[in-house]
Scaffold this active site. Structure first.
Site, PDB file in Angstrom:
ATOM      1  N   LYS A  68       0.610  -1.406  -0.458  1.00  0.00           N
ATOM      2  CA  LYS A  68       0.360  -0.159   0.260  1.00  0.00           C
ATOM      3  C   LYS A  68       0.767   1.215  -0.155  1.00  0.00           C
ATOM      4  CE  LYS A  68      -2.238  -1.456   3.559  1.00  0.00           C
ATOM      5  NZ  LYS A  68      -1.811  -2.731   3.895  1.00  0.00           N
ATOM      6  N   THR A  69       1.449   1.622   0.802  1.00  0.00           N
ATOM      7  CA  THR A  69       2.812   2.080   1.103  1.00  0.00           C
ATOM      8  C   THR A  69       4.001   2.843  -0.536  1.00  0.00           C
ATOM      9  OG1 THR A  69       2.956   2.157   2.928  1.00  0.00           O
ATOM     10  CG2 THR A  69       5.135   3.705   1.950  1.00  0.00           C
ATOM     11  N   ASP A 113      -1.295   6.413   6.322  1.00  0.00           N
ATOM     12  CA  ASP A 113      -1.816   4.713   6.731  1.00  0.00           C
ATOM     13  C   ASP A 113      -3.016   4.245   8.359  1.00  0.00           C
ATOM     14  OD1 ASP A 113      -1.419   2.017   6.545  1.00  0.00           O
ATOM     15  OD2 ASP A 113       1.155   1.812   7.705  1.00  0.00           O
ATOM     16  N   THR A 162      -6.555  -1.931   6.753  1.00  0.00           N
ATOM     17  CA  THR A 162      -6.108  -3.070   6.712  1.00  0.00           C
ATOM     18  C   THR A 162      -7.619  -4.071   6.220  1.00  0.00           C
ATOM     19  OG1 THR A 162      -6.667  -3.181   9.111  1.00  0.00           O
ATOM     20  CG2 THR A 162      -4.103  -3.809   8.453  1.00  0.00           C
ATOM     21  N   ARG A 221       6.506  -8.446   1.416  1.00  0.00           N
ATOM     22  CA  ARG A 221       7.198  -7.590   2.802  1.00  0.00           C
ATOM     23  C   ARG A 221       8.267  -8.952   2.847  1.00  0.00           C
ATOM     24  NH1 ARG A 221       4.418  -4.320   6.739  1.00  0.00           N
ATOM     25  NH2 ARG A 221       5.809  -2.544   5.630  1.00  0.00           N
TER      26      ARG A 221
HETATM   27  N1  LIG Z   1       3.880  -5.558  -6.179  1.00  0.00           N
HETATM   28  C1  LIG Z   1       5.190  -4.978  -5.615  1.00  0.00           C
HETATM   29  N2  LIG Z   1       5.771  -5.969  -6.259  1.00  0.00           N
HETATM   30  C2  LIG Z   1       7.477  -5.692  -5.472  1.00  0.00           C
HETATM   31  N3  LIG Z   1       7.441  -5.716  -3.979  1.00  0.00           N
HETATM   32  C3  LIG Z   1       6.515  -5.024  -3.927  1.00  0.00           C
HETATM   33  C4  LIG Z   1       4.879  -5.117  -4.056  1.00  0.00           C
HETATM   34  N4  LIG Z   1       4.233  -4.727  -3.649  1.00  0.00           N
HETATM   35  C5  LIG Z   1       5.312  -4.802  -1.992  1.00  0.00           C
HETATM   36  N5  LIG Z   1       6.642  -4.768  -2.446  1.00  0.00           N
HETATM   37  C6  LIG Z   1       7.910  -5.050  -1.368  1.00  0.00           C
HETATM   38  O1  LIG Z   1       6.849  -5.357   0.112  1.00  0.00           O
HETATM   39  C7  LIG Z   1       7.873  -4.155   0.594  1.00  0.00           C
HETATM   40  C8  LIG Z   1       5.948  -3.860   1.619  1.00  0.00           C
HETATM   41  O2  LIG Z   1       5.247  -2.952   0.787  1.00  0.00           O
HETATM   42  P1  LIG Z   1       4.879  -1.880   1.574  1.00  0.00           P
HETATM   43  O3  LIG Z   1       5.643  -1.388   2.626  1.00  0.00           O
HETATM   44  O4  LIG Z   1       4.659  -0.813   0.406  1.00  0.00           O
HETATM   45  O5  LIG Z   1       3.753  -2.958   2.518  1.00  0.00           O
HETATM   46  P2  LIG Z   1       2.122  -1.852   3.001  1.00  0.00           P
HETATM   47  O6  LIG Z   1       1.334  -2.313   2.634  1.00  0.00           O
HETATM   48  O7  LIG Z   1       2.496  -0.704   2.804  1.00  0.00           O
HETATM   49  O8  LIG Z   1       2.077  -2.035   4.166  1.00  0.00           O
HETATM   50  P3  LIG Z   1       2.092  -1.308   5.877  1.00  0.00           P
HETATM   51  O9  LIG Z   1       0.658  -1.555   5.798  1.00  0.00           O
HETATM   52  O10 LIG Z   1       2.706  -2.603   6.937  1.00  0.00           O
HETATM   53  O11 LIG Z   1       2.684   0.117   6.039  1.00  0.00           O
HETATM   54  C9  LIG Z   1       8.020  -2.717  -0.364  1.00  0.00           C
HETATM   55  O12 LIG Z   1       9.500  -2.579   0.399  1.00  0.00           O
HETATM   56  C10 LIG Z   1       8.577  -3.498  -1.459  1.00  0.00           C
HETATM   57  O13 LIG Z   1       9.757  -3.692  -1.755  1.00  0.00           O
END
Ligand SMILES: Nc1ncnc2c1ncn2[C@@H]1O[C@H](COP(=O)(O)OP(=O)(O)OP(=O)(O)O)[C@@H](O)[C@H]1O
Length: 349
Positions: A68-69, A113, A162, A221
């Site tokens: 998401k981030t 977030d 979430t 992740r």
């Molecule tokens: N579609 C994707 N392709 C490649 N790498 C990805 C992808 N999605 C996520 N990642 C990797 O996973 C890691 C975690 O992603 P991210 O921080 O965006 O998750 P998030 O959903 O925001 O989690 P949170 O809600 O815990 O912050 C990132 O550093 C990225 O390298």
């Protein structure tokens, strides 16, 4: 929490955030999987760019670590707009939100977030900000309090949660586009891992990538995190080459099993099966039995257990599926019941 628990938890800490920075895809083209979300988001952004206006507000729902981030950063980059990152729990007063909103630049992307965990008065202020790009800042208290209207620059809010169902309807309705992010398929995680291995200079073989992908609970992740642990193992014990058996041996050490289940998952399943005869049992009772918060069980363990076909949510509570019994090496009660059903008529005879 033990290391092995953290290893397959979708959440991240400061240190991991830094390690992740290098691996974050920088554009929609680089973003792997989530085809539907990517296509839809691409359209939203192209349309906004065509109109020369900031994009509509976007709601991203999905578990931790699904990207998401990363998507919020990509939206800002594609719109060539600055990005501000904050979170619901950090906004404890309406004033906190007013301060953030009034300091945004025109077109800026604001990523919030855990948007479902914002203080109530701030949430109400956000409704007006999203719709009218205006807030009323209340100065003073009691009968003498005055509301001073404040115009805001046009911005794009990206809310992450979430579960979209946790959001009050008035807030949910103000997002022009809602994207639900699913757990990733193993084949998609293999691509994530191949890309990360290339960026980190890890000699990851095809079967090694498959082994790690299968144990990553559908979460990029976790895949990247397991890859780093597997690399350590490979460097010390396997000349740096990550094959299937090397990955399996490494993850065995970290108590991540062949399905990617960690100790919390196994604790949940074991409690469900051994203490509650396979259920149905309520979430909070189950959480108490494994010594965890109900939210941790619901957000961290359950989605993957459901997806893996090991646990089912029913109106009467959680139940273990026959596959869960089999995974724990136990016979499901159904097996007995079938025997019972077959023997009963014979007894009656
Ligand atoms: N579609 C994707 N392709 C490649 N790498 C990805 C992808 N999605 C996520 N990642 C990797 O996973 C890691 C975690 O992603 P991210 O921080 O965006 O998750 P998030 O959903 O925001 O989690 P949170 O809600 O815990 O912050 C990132 O550093 C990225 O390298």
């Amino acid at each position: 929490m033990s290391d092995s628990l953290r290893l397959v938890d979708g959440a991240s800490d400061e240190e991991e955030r830094a390690a992740e920075l290098a691996l974050r895809p920088k554009s929609l083209d680089e973003f792997i999987g989530q085809e539907r979300v990517r296509d839809q988001l691409g359209l939203v952004l192209d349309a906004a760019k065509g109109r020369g206006r900031p994009a509509d507000h976007i709601l991203l729902s999905g578990g931790p670590g699904l990207g998401k981030t990363t998507l919020a950063m990509i939206v800002a980059a594609e719109m060539e707009a600055p990005l501000r990152i904050s979170s619901g729990p950090a906004i404890t007063h309406a004033g906190d939100l007013a301060a953030v909103l009034s300091s945004l630049a025109e077109g800026e992307v604001l990523f919030l977030d855990e948007v479902h965990r914002m203080a109530r008065p701030a949430e109400e202020m956000l409704y007006m900000a999203m719709e009218d790009f205006r807030v009323d800042v209340v100065v003073g208290k009691g009968p003498g309090a005055t509301a001073i209207p404040l115009d805001l620059p046009h911005f794009t809010l990206i809310g992450a949660t979430t579960r979209a169902g946790l959001l009050p309807a008035p807030l949910r309705d103000r997002f022009g586009f809602t994207a639900h992010m699913d757990l990733y398929e193993p084949a998609e995680l293999e691509r994530v891992l191949a890309r990360s291995a290339r960026l980190l200079g890890i000699d990851l073989r095809k079967d090694g990538g498959r082994e790690v992908a299968l144990r990553s609970r559908g979460t990029p992740r976790i895949a990247n995190r397991l890859l780093r642990r597997v690399r350590d193992f490979a460097e010390v014990r396997a000349k740096g080459v990550v094959t299937g058996p090397v990955a399996a041996a490494a993850l065995e050490i970290y108590e991540v099993d062949a399905l990617g289940l960690d100790r919390l998952d196994r604790a949940v399943l074991t409690a469900l099966v051994k203490l509650f005869g396979g259920g149905p049992v309520g979430l909070s009772t189950l959480a108490v039995a494994v010594g965890e918060e109900a939210e941790t069980v619901e957000v961290v363990a359950e989605p993957f257990l459901v997806r893996a076909g090991l646990l089912a949510r029913t109106p009467r509570g959680r139940i273990a599926t026959p596959a869960a019994w089999a995974h724990l090496g136990l016979a499901p009660p159904g097996a007995d019941r079938v025997t019972g059903a077959m023997t009963l008529p014979l007894d009656e005879d």
